[in-house]
Design a protein around this motif. Structure first.
Motif, PDB file in Angstrom:
ATOM      1  N   MET A   1      41.257  74.626  42.486  1.00 12.01           N
ATOM      2  CA  MET A   1      40.971  75.934  43.075  1.00 12.01           C
ATOM      3  C   MET A   1      42.228  76.459  43.736  1.00 12.01           C
ATOM      4  N   ALA A   2      42.513  77.698  43.497  1.00 10.84           N
ATOM      5  CA  ALA A   2      43.716  78.298  44.069  1.00 10.84           C
ATOM      6  C   ALA A   2      43.425  78.794  45.469  1.00 10.84           C
ATOM      7  N   GLY A   3      43.378  77.889  46.409  1.00 12.89           N
ATOM      8  CA  GLY A   3      43.117  78.263  47.789  1.00 12.89           C
ATOM      9  C   GLY A   3      44.402  78.361  48.579  1.00 12.89           C
ATOM     10  N   PRO A   4      44.410  79.087  49.682  1.00 12.43           N
ATOM     11  CA  PRO A   4      45.619  79.196  50.473  1.00 12.43           C
ATOM     12  C   PRO A   4      46.120  77.832  50.911  1.00 12.43           C
ATOM     13  N   GLY A   5      47.439  77.697  50.888  1.00 10.22           N
ATOM     14  CA  GLY A   5      48.035  76.493  51.439  1.00 10.22           C
ATOM     15  C   GLY A   5      47.967  75.293  50.539  1.00 10.22           C
ATOM     16  N   ARG A   6      48.037  75.446  49.208  1.00 16.39           N
ATOM     17  CA  ARG A   6      48.054  74.293  48.339  1.00 16.39           C
ATOM     18  C   ARG A   6      49.388  73.573  48.456  1.00 16.39           C
ATOM     19  N   PRO A   7      49.391  72.208  48.392  1.00 16.25           N
ATOM     20  CA  PRO A   7      50.659  71.492  48.446  1.00 16.25           C
ATOM     21  C   PRO A   7      51.584  71.921  47.328  1.00 16.25           C
ATOM     22  N   ALA A   8      52.868  71.988  47.600  1.00 15.87           N
ATOM     23  CA  ALA A   8      53.820  72.524  46.623  1.00 15.87           C
ATOM     24  C   ALA A   8      54.868  71.489  46.274  1.00 15.87           C
ATOM     25  N   ALA A   9      54.970  71.139  44.974  1.00 13.05           N
ATOM     26  CA  ALA A   9      56.062  70.322  44.481  1.00 13.05           C
ATOM     27  C   ALA A   9      57.162  71.262  44.009  1.00 13.05           C
ATOM     28  N   GLY A  10      58.395  71.016  44.422  1.00 10.19           N
ATOM     29  CA  GLY A  10      59.467  71.947  44.079  1.00 10.19           C
ATOM     30  C   GLY A  10      59.339  73.237  44.851  1.00 10.19           C
ATOM     31  N   LEU A 260      43.779  63.382  34.817  1.00 14.56           N
ATOM     32  CA  LEU A 260      45.179  63.651  34.510  1.00 14.56           C
ATOM     33  C   LEU A 260      45.289  65.012  33.844  1.00 14.56           C
ATOM     34  N   PRO A 261      46.390  65.728  34.056  1.00 10.47           N
ATOM     35  CA  PRO A 261      46.555  67.014  33.379  1.00 10.47           C
ATOM     36  C   PRO A 261      46.827  66.822  31.890  1.00 10.47           C
ATOM     37  N   VAL A 262      46.807  67.929  31.169  1.00  9.36           N
ATOM     38  CA  VAL A 262      47.113  67.946  29.739  1.00  9.36           C
ATOM     39  C   VAL A 262      48.419  68.709  29.580  1.00  9.36           C
ATOM     40  N   ILE A 263      49.462  68.009  29.133  1.00  8.45           N
ATOM     41  CA  ILE A 263      50.795  68.610  29.043  1.00  8.45           C
ATOM     42  C   ILE A 263      51.451  68.167  27.738  1.00  8.45           C
ATOM     43  N   GLY A 264      51.869  69.143  26.944  1.00  4.92           N
ATOM     44  CA  GLY A 264      52.647  68.800  25.770  1.00  4.92           C
ATOM     45  C   GLY A 264      52.101  69.381  24.486  1.00  4.92           C
ATOM     46  N   PRO A 265      52.780  69.088  23.349  1.00  5.29           N
ATOM     47  CA  PRO A 265      52.369  69.616  22.050  1.00  5.29           C
ATOM     48  C   PRO A 265      51.105  68.931  21.551  1.00  5.29           C
ATOM     49  N   ASP A 266      50.317  69.665  20.781  1.00  2.71           N
ATOM     50  CA  ASP A 266      49.065  69.140  20.236  1.00  2.71           C
ATOM     51  C   ASP A 266      49.250  68.868  18.746  1.00  2.71           C
ATOM     52  N   PRO A 267      49.325  67.607  18.332  1.00  2.00           N
ATOM     53  CA  PRO A 267      49.542  67.308  16.915  1.00  2.00           C
ATOM     54  C   PRO A 267      48.371  67.722  16.026  1.00  2.00           C
ATOM     55  N   ARG A 268      47.215  67.983  16.612  1.00  2.00           N
ATOM     56  CA  ARG A 268      46.060  68.424  15.826  1.00  2.00           C
ATOM     57  C   ARG A 268      46.186  69.887  15.425  1.00  2.00           C
ATOM     58  N   ALA A 269      47.050  70.615  16.125  1.00  2.00           N
ATOM     59  CA  ALA A 269      47.292  72.026  15.810  1.00  2.00           C
ATOM     60  C   ALA A 269      48.775  72.291  16.045  1.00  2.00           C
ATOM     61  N   PRO A 270      49.647  71.898  15.128  1.00  3.45           N
ATOM     62  CA  PRO A 270      51.091  72.055  15.331  1.00  3.45           C
ATOM     63  C   PRO A 270      51.448  73.486  15.727  1.00  3.45           C
ATOM     64  N   CYS A 276      47.635  72.352  31.335  1.00  2.00           N
ATOM     65  CA  CYS A 276      46.366  72.676  32.000  1.00  2.00           C
ATOM     66  C   CYS A 276      45.724  71.383  32.515  1.00  2.00           C
ATOM     67  N   GLY A 277      44.558  71.523  33.149  1.00  2.00           N
ATOM     68  CA  GLY A 277      43.795  70.366  33.581  1.00  2.00           C
ATOM     69  C   GLY A 277      44.306  69.682  34.830  1.00  2.00           C
ATOM     70  N   HIS A 278      45.023  70.407  35.694  1.00  2.00           N
ATOM     71  CA  HIS A 278      45.585  69.804  36.906  1.00  2.00           C
ATOM     72  C   HIS A 278      44.574  69.733  38.055  1.00  2.00           C
ATOM     73  N   GLU A 279      43.395  70.208  37.865  1.00  2.00           N
ATOM     74  CA  GLU A 279      42.357  70.343  38.889  1.00  2.00           C
ATOM     75  C   GLU A 279      42.920  71.065  40.109  1.00  2.00           C
ATOM     76  N   GLY A 280      42.846  70.470  41.313  1.00  2.00           N
ATOM     77  CA  GLY A 280      43.285  71.198  42.496  1.00  2.00           C
ATOM     78  C   GLY A 280      44.771  71.168  42.744  1.00  2.00           C
ATOM     79  N   ALA A 281      45.543  70.502  41.878  1.00  2.00           N
ATOM     80  CA  ALA A 281      46.982  70.353  42.102  1.00  2.00           C
ATOM     81  C   ALA A 281      47.810  71.312  41.262  1.00  2.00           C
ATOM     82  N   GLY A 282      47.184  72.267  40.599  1.00  2.00           N
ATOM     83  CA  GLY A 282      47.908  73.122  39.664  1.00  2.00           C
ATOM     84  C   GLY A 282      49.007  73.943  40.292  1.00  2.00           C
TER      85      GLY A 282
END
Length: 326
Positions: A1-10, A260-270, A276-282
């Motif tokens: 959820m994109a709530g105020p004050g989410r922790p920030a990496a970088g 775990l998030p989903v990151i990277g190329p999808d070999p099923r659909a080149p 995506c899929g970062h839940e609350g850490a996006g």
């Protein structure tokens, strides 16, 4: 959820956006562990706070401490930063436009262009847009978008609520978590999960989270969830017992079954990539994720092994299936 004050990496990249508006700041985080029944910890000062909320702005408040239950254990993380997600997103959009990106709001993707099995662009209700690569960064709706390409991506909405109090004096100076929050995030249950996360804002309001439950895209307000938020906040900070709540809001986190998030190329659909899929850490992981995706797209070796985040991990595996690590 994109709530105020989410922790920030970088977060240093978002510390100051255009027009002098600060997007991020170092607030620190405090993890706490409690035992016993809520509200029964502490000595005479804690008992006075439970009776009438007195004694909450003395030496502890002046030192920046958070008056409330006496924790059994604490873990401060002083270097943690928070960003305001709406300001951060607006700043990233400005940077994208400045770099030559075209933004097409209110124009959802309705399908994919294909050359055989390869994805070569997207279709909207208004146009076809060819592309050498397509990135699925649709958040909670990423699974639905993946279905249009014929691939399974079990990203599901996980609803959460936040309470906002009336403005108060500055008595909560850090983001304070009960350690149970970690177990709630890692839970696979669809039932309501709740553990207190409390943070003061510059305007004086206090933000109270956090709940998690899988109820589809049901956006209805849930009184049981709101009551549990309030009870959890008072568990950490008895001084909040008689404070008025002025509003509540909700959102949907993009939940993956293995957390775990989903990151990277999808070999099923080149030609199709996912982020995506970062839940609350996006929000906090957005810049790091973007760096990994960019490195893969241009053929560089990623700074981090993306194998654990591969999209095809959810597909049934063949007995001799071998996955290439990048």
């Amino acid at each position: 959820m994109a709530g105020p004050g989410r922790p920030a990496a970088g977060g240093r990249h978002l510390r100051r956006g255009g027009r002098g508006r600060e997007q991020g700041r170092t607030r620190g985080r405090l993890w706490t562990v409690h035992s016993g029944r809520p509200g029964q910890a502490g000595g005479p000062a804690a008992r006075r706070r439970r009776r009438g909320g007195t004694g909450t702005r003395g030496a502890a408040a002046r030192r920046g401490a958070a008056p409330g239950r006496r924790p059994r254990g604490r873990l401060p993380v002083p270097q943690d930063m928070q960003v305001q997600p709406m300001l951060a997103a607006a700043h990233l959009l400005r940077l994208a436009r400045r770099a030559g990106a075209t933004v097409l709001p209110h124009e959802p993707v309705t399908g994919f262009l294909r050359d055989g099995e390869r994805v070569t662009g997207v279709r909207t209700a208004r146009r076809a847009i060819p592309a050498g690569s397509v990135l699925n960064a649709a958040g909670t709706w990423a699974g639905q978008l993946a279905e249009l390409a014929g691939v399974r991506l079990p990203v599901a909405p996980r609803r959460g609520f936040i309470l906002v109090t009336e403005p108060l004096p500055a008595i909560i100076r850090h983001k304070v978590y009960l350690a149970d929050y970690v177990a709630d995030v890692a839970s696979g249950s669809a039932a309501l999960q709740s553990s207190p996360v409390v943070e003061g804002t510059r305007s004086g309001t206090v933000l109270i989270g956090a709940t998690r439950e899988r109820v589809g895209f049901d956006a209805a307000m849930s009184l049981p969830a709101l009551r549990r938020l309030a009870a959890g906040a008072v568990q950490l900070f008895p001084v909040l017992r008689d404070v008025a709540v002025i509003r509540a809001y909700r959102g949907f986190r993009p939940y993956c079954p293995d957390h775990l998030p989903v990151i990277g190329p999808d070999p099923r659909a080149p030609g199709l990539h996912h982020a995506c899929g970062h839940e609350g850490a996006g929000i906090g992981l957005s810049l790091g994720t973007a760096r990994l995706v960019a490195q893969v797209l241009v053929g560089d070796r990623p700074d981090l092994d993306t194998y654990p985040f591969r999209p095809e991990r959810f597909a049934p595996r063949e007995p001799n299936d071998q996955h290439r690590r990048i």
